[in-house]
Write a protein that holds these residues in place. Structure first.
Motif, PDB file in Angstrom:
ATOM      1  N   ASP A  79       0.965  -1.071   0.255  1.00  0.00           N
ATOM      2  CA  ASP A  79      -0.039  -0.038   0.143  1.00  0.00           C
ATOM      3  C   ASP A  79       0.960   1.362  -0.288  1.00  0.00           C
ATOM      4  N   ASN A  80       2.137   1.403   0.938  1.00  0.00           N
ATOM      5  CA  ASN A  80       2.895   2.479   0.629  1.00  0.00           C
ATOM      6  C   ASN A  80       3.824   2.399  -0.354  1.00  0.00           C
ATOM      7  N   TRP A  81       3.944   1.853  -0.154  1.00  0.00           N
ATOM      8  CA  TRP A  81       4.556   1.446  -1.869  1.00  0.00           C
ATOM      9  C   TRP A  81       4.403   2.232  -3.676  1.00  0.00           C
ATOM     10  N   VAL A  82       2.629   2.103  -3.469  1.00  0.00           N
ATOM     11  CA  VAL A  82       2.162   2.252  -4.481  1.00  0.00           C
ATOM     12  C   VAL A  82       1.875   3.738  -3.876  1.00  0.00           C
ATOM     13  N   LYS A  83       1.243   4.026  -3.336  1.00  0.00           N
ATOM     14  CA  LYS A  83       1.018   5.505  -2.459  1.00  0.00           C
ATOM     15  C   LYS A  83       2.344   6.273  -2.397  1.00  0.00           C
ATOM     16  N   HIS A  84       3.581   5.874  -2.769  1.00  0.00           N
ATOM     17  CA  HIS A  84       4.991   6.455  -2.944  1.00  0.00           C
ATOM     18  C   HIS A  84       4.495   7.195  -4.405  1.00  0.00           C
ATOM     19  N   ILE A  85       4.699   5.445  -5.784  1.00  0.00           N
ATOM     20  CA  ILE A  85       4.534   5.951  -6.348  1.00  0.00           C
ATOM     21  C   ILE A  85       3.862   7.444  -7.448  1.00  0.00           C
ATOM     22  N   ILE A  86       2.376   6.624  -7.209  1.00  0.00           N
ATOM     23  CA  ILE A  86       2.042   7.957  -7.221  1.00  0.00           C
ATOM     24  C   ILE A  86       1.761   9.311  -6.724  1.00  0.00           C
ATOM     25  N   GLY A  87       1.873   9.700  -5.611  1.00  0.00           N
ATOM     26  CA  GLY A  87       2.454  10.357  -4.926  1.00  0.00           C
ATOM     27  C   GLY A  87       4.053  11.248  -5.419  1.00  0.00           C
ATOM     28  N   PHE A  88       4.685  10.480  -6.350  1.00  0.00           N
ATOM     29  CA  PHE A  88       5.607  10.649  -6.580  1.00  0.00           C
ATOM     30  C   PHE A  88       4.911  11.345  -8.251  1.00  0.00           C
ATOM     31  N   MET A  89       4.271  10.446  -8.949  1.00  0.00           N
ATOM     32  CA  MET A  89       3.705  11.414 -10.620  1.00  0.00           C
ATOM     33  C   MET A  89       3.123  12.666 -10.154  1.00  0.00           C
ATOM     34  N   ASP A  90       1.940  12.392  -9.041  1.00  0.00           N
ATOM     35  CA  ASP A  90       1.438  13.841  -8.703  1.00  0.00           C
ATOM     36  C   ASP A  90       2.769  15.091  -8.277  1.00  0.00           C
ATOM     37  N   ALA A  91       3.295  14.803  -8.030  1.00  0.00           N
ATOM     38  CA  ALA A  91       4.626  15.583  -7.533  1.00  0.00           C
ATOM     39  C   ALA A  91       5.503  16.206  -8.888  1.00  0.00           C
ATOM     40  N   LEU A  92       5.423  15.585  -9.543  1.00  0.00           N
ATOM     41  CA  LEU A  92       5.558  16.163 -11.165  1.00  0.00           C
ATOM     42  C   LEU A  92       4.980  16.402 -11.908  1.00  0.00           C
ATOM     43  N   GLU A  93       3.724  16.111 -11.561  1.00  0.00           N
ATOM     44  CA  GLU A  93       2.351  17.176 -12.546  1.00  0.00           C
ATOM     45  C   GLU A  93       1.957  15.346 -13.110  1.00  0.00           C
ATOM     46  N   ILE A  94       2.465  14.142 -12.908  1.00  0.00           N
ATOM     47  CA  ILE A  94       2.042  13.186 -14.490  1.00  0.00           C
ATOM     48  C   ILE A  94       1.252  13.408 -14.395  1.00  0.00           C
ATOM     49  N   ASP A  95       0.083  12.880 -14.906  1.00  0.00           N
ATOM     50  CA  ASP A  95      -0.859  11.799 -15.300  1.00  0.00           C
ATOM     51  C   ASP A  95      -1.209  11.361 -15.468  1.00  0.00           C
ATOM     52  N   LYS A  96      -0.136  10.527 -16.307  1.00  0.00           N
ATOM     53  CA  LYS A  96      -0.136   9.147 -16.651  1.00  0.00           C
ATOM     54  C   LYS A  96       1.251   8.859 -17.883  1.00  0.00           C
ATOM     55  N   ALA A  97       1.784   7.763 -17.072  1.00  0.00           N
ATOM     56  CA  ALA A  97       3.329   7.420 -17.641  1.00  0.00           C
ATOM     57  C   ALA A  97       2.820   5.928 -18.142  1.00  0.00           C
ATOM     58  N   HIS A  98       3.929   5.622 -18.622  1.00  0.00           N
ATOM     59  CA  HIS A  98       4.521   3.924 -18.759  1.00  0.00           C
ATOM     60  C   HIS A  98       5.444   3.334 -17.628  1.00  0.00           C
ATOM     61  N   ILE A  99       5.263   1.622 -17.611  1.00  0.00           N
ATOM     62  CA  ILE A  99       5.945   2.028 -16.701  1.00  0.00           C
ATOM     63  C   ILE A  99       6.519   0.679 -16.623  1.00  0.00           C
ATOM     64  N   VAL A 100       8.206   0.739 -16.225  1.00  0.00           N
ATOM     65  CA  VAL A 100       8.623  -0.404 -16.562  1.00  0.00           C
ATOM     66  C   VAL A 100       9.786  -1.102 -14.739  1.00  0.00           C
ATOM     67  N   GLY A 101       9.022  -2.239 -14.016  1.00  0.00           N
ATOM     68  CA  GLY A 101       9.384  -2.529 -12.968  1.00  0.00           C
ATOM     69  C   GLY A 101      10.193  -3.540 -13.010  1.00  0.00           C
ATOM     70  N   ASN A 102      11.421  -3.617 -12.469  1.00  0.00           N
ATOM     71  CA  ASN A 102      12.198  -4.605 -11.849  1.00  0.00           C
ATOM     72  C   ASN A 102      11.638  -5.663 -10.758  1.00  0.00           C
ATOM     73  N   SER A 103      11.649  -7.028 -11.297  1.00  0.00           N
ATOM     74  CA  SER A 103      11.501  -7.620  -9.616  1.00  0.00           C
ATOM     75  C   SER A 103      10.199  -8.100  -9.546  1.00  0.00           C
ATOM     76  N   PHE A 104      11.046  -7.237  -7.814  1.00  0.00           N
ATOM     77  CA  PHE A 104       9.782  -6.079  -6.454  1.00  0.00           C
ATOM     78  C   PHE A 104       9.438  -5.132  -7.315  1.00  0.00           C
ATOM     79  N   GLY A 105       9.898  -4.546  -7.983  1.00  0.00           N
ATOM     80  CA  GLY A 105       9.648  -3.470  -8.669  1.00  0.00           C
ATOM     81  C   GLY A 105       8.140  -4.089 -10.156  1.00  0.00           C
ATOM     82  N   GLY A 106       8.451  -4.610 -10.391  1.00  0.00           N
ATOM     83  CA  GLY A 106       7.456  -5.299 -11.216  1.00  0.00           C
ATOM     84  C   GLY A 106       5.902  -5.280 -10.617  1.00  0.00           C
ATOM     85  N   ALA A 107       6.177  -6.229  -9.390  1.00  0.00           N
ATOM     86  CA  ALA A 107       4.786  -6.025  -8.585  1.00  0.00           C
ATOM     87  C   ALA A 107       4.521  -5.144  -8.037  1.00  0.00           C
ATOM     88  N   LEU A 108       5.496  -4.042  -8.240  1.00  0.00           N
ATOM     89  CA  LEU A 108       4.430  -2.458  -7.422  1.00  0.00           C
ATOM     90  C   LEU A 108       3.324  -2.461  -9.189  1.00  0.00           C
TER      91      LEU A 108
END
Length: 278
Positions: A79-108
């Motif tokens: 929950d908190n890692w996902v909130k961190h990703i969305i908070g990061f996008m919000d902080a940079l005013e990014i509405d939508k992005a492609h995402i590349v996740g490695n290992s643990f990052g893939g699960a996120l």
């Protein structure tokens, strides 16, 4: 000497976050794995230059890793890692992005796409967790790491199929990263034994994964000792718009062991998206 792992800084979901922001164009968010001493730069240093020629590449250190702050008594959870990703996008005013996740990052990446489908465009899942599988000896060793150069060298041998890619210098650099102040304390608190529960905690429900509508590229090393190939095979079965690429003679480090091929796969996959929408 300037440390290339340290980039820009922004407050994301209340957490001062270290990140790299290179290139222009449609944003591509790179989410690193959970190895000891990892940072976004260490994970993606060979991917960022290729992608940034056509895209705006954003690579944050997830909370608990790299040079992002580690709040005291922080609850490291999906929950908190996902909130961190969305908070990061919000902080940079990014509405939508492609995402590349490695290992643990893939699960996120999977969890973020499920919870915030309007924020994630195309997905690349590389050696991804996110399904339920039996804890491997390799992953148990990664999450159970205790700092020493010998232990780090052994881990790097697990990561790479070709042991010649694992130098004493790389082991020393990753070991030094793993003993920075506060790093081991937070790392050891994330995935304590017994560790099968953390594999399960990173997994999204299969019924939910089946609902994903994202165009998805799944990449895995055939000889991966950390995340089993079966994880990606299952993801390819579950995700409707999925394609799977398996590299032979490759461990858990596809982006390092087969750099040029991996980068071309990503660029072709994202460029195809542009052509379809043109």
């Amino acid at each position: 000497m300037v440390n290339p792992e340290i980039g820009k800084r922004v407050v994301a979901a209340g957490i001062p976050t270290n990140y790299h922001d290179i290139g222009e164009g449609r944003p591509v968010l790179l989410v690193h794995g959970s190895g000891p001493g990892v940072s976004a730069y260490a994970n993606w240093r060979l991917t960022i230059p290729a992608l940034s020629k056509s895209y705006r590449v954003l690579a944050p250190d997830m909370v608990g890793f790299g040079f992002t702050d580690r709040p005291e008594k922080y609850n490291y959870s999906m929950d908190n890692w996902v909130k961190h990703i969305i908070g990061f996008m919000d902080a940079l005013e990014i509405d939508k992005a492609h995402i590349v996740g490695n290992s643990f990052g893939g699960a996120l990446a999977i969890a973020t796409a499920l919870r915030y489908p309007e924020r994630i465009d195309r997905m690349v899942l590389m050696g991804a967790a996110g399904t339920r599988f039996d804890l491997t000896e390799g992953l148990n060793a990664v999450w159970g790491y205790t700092p020493s150069i010998e232990n780090m060298r052994n881990l790097l041998d697990i990561f790479s199929f070709d042991r010649s890619r694992v130098s004493d210098e790389l082991a020393r650099l990753r070991y030094e990263a793993s003993i920075q102040p506060g790093v081991q304390e937070s790392y050891s608190s994330m995935f304590p034994a017994p560790r099968q529960r953390w594999v399960d905690a990173l997994a999204s429900a299969e019924a939910d994964i089946k609902t994903l509508s994202n165009e998805t590229l799944i990449v895995h090393g055939r000889e991966d000792q950390v995340i089993p190939l079966s994880s990606s095979l299952r993801l390819a079965e579950l995700i409707e718009h999925a394609q799977l690429h398996v590299f032979g003679q490759c461990g858990h480090w596809t982006q390092i062991e087969h750099t040029d091929r991996f980068n071309r796969l990503l660029i072709n996959f994202f460029n195809e998206s542009r052509l379809l929408e043109a």
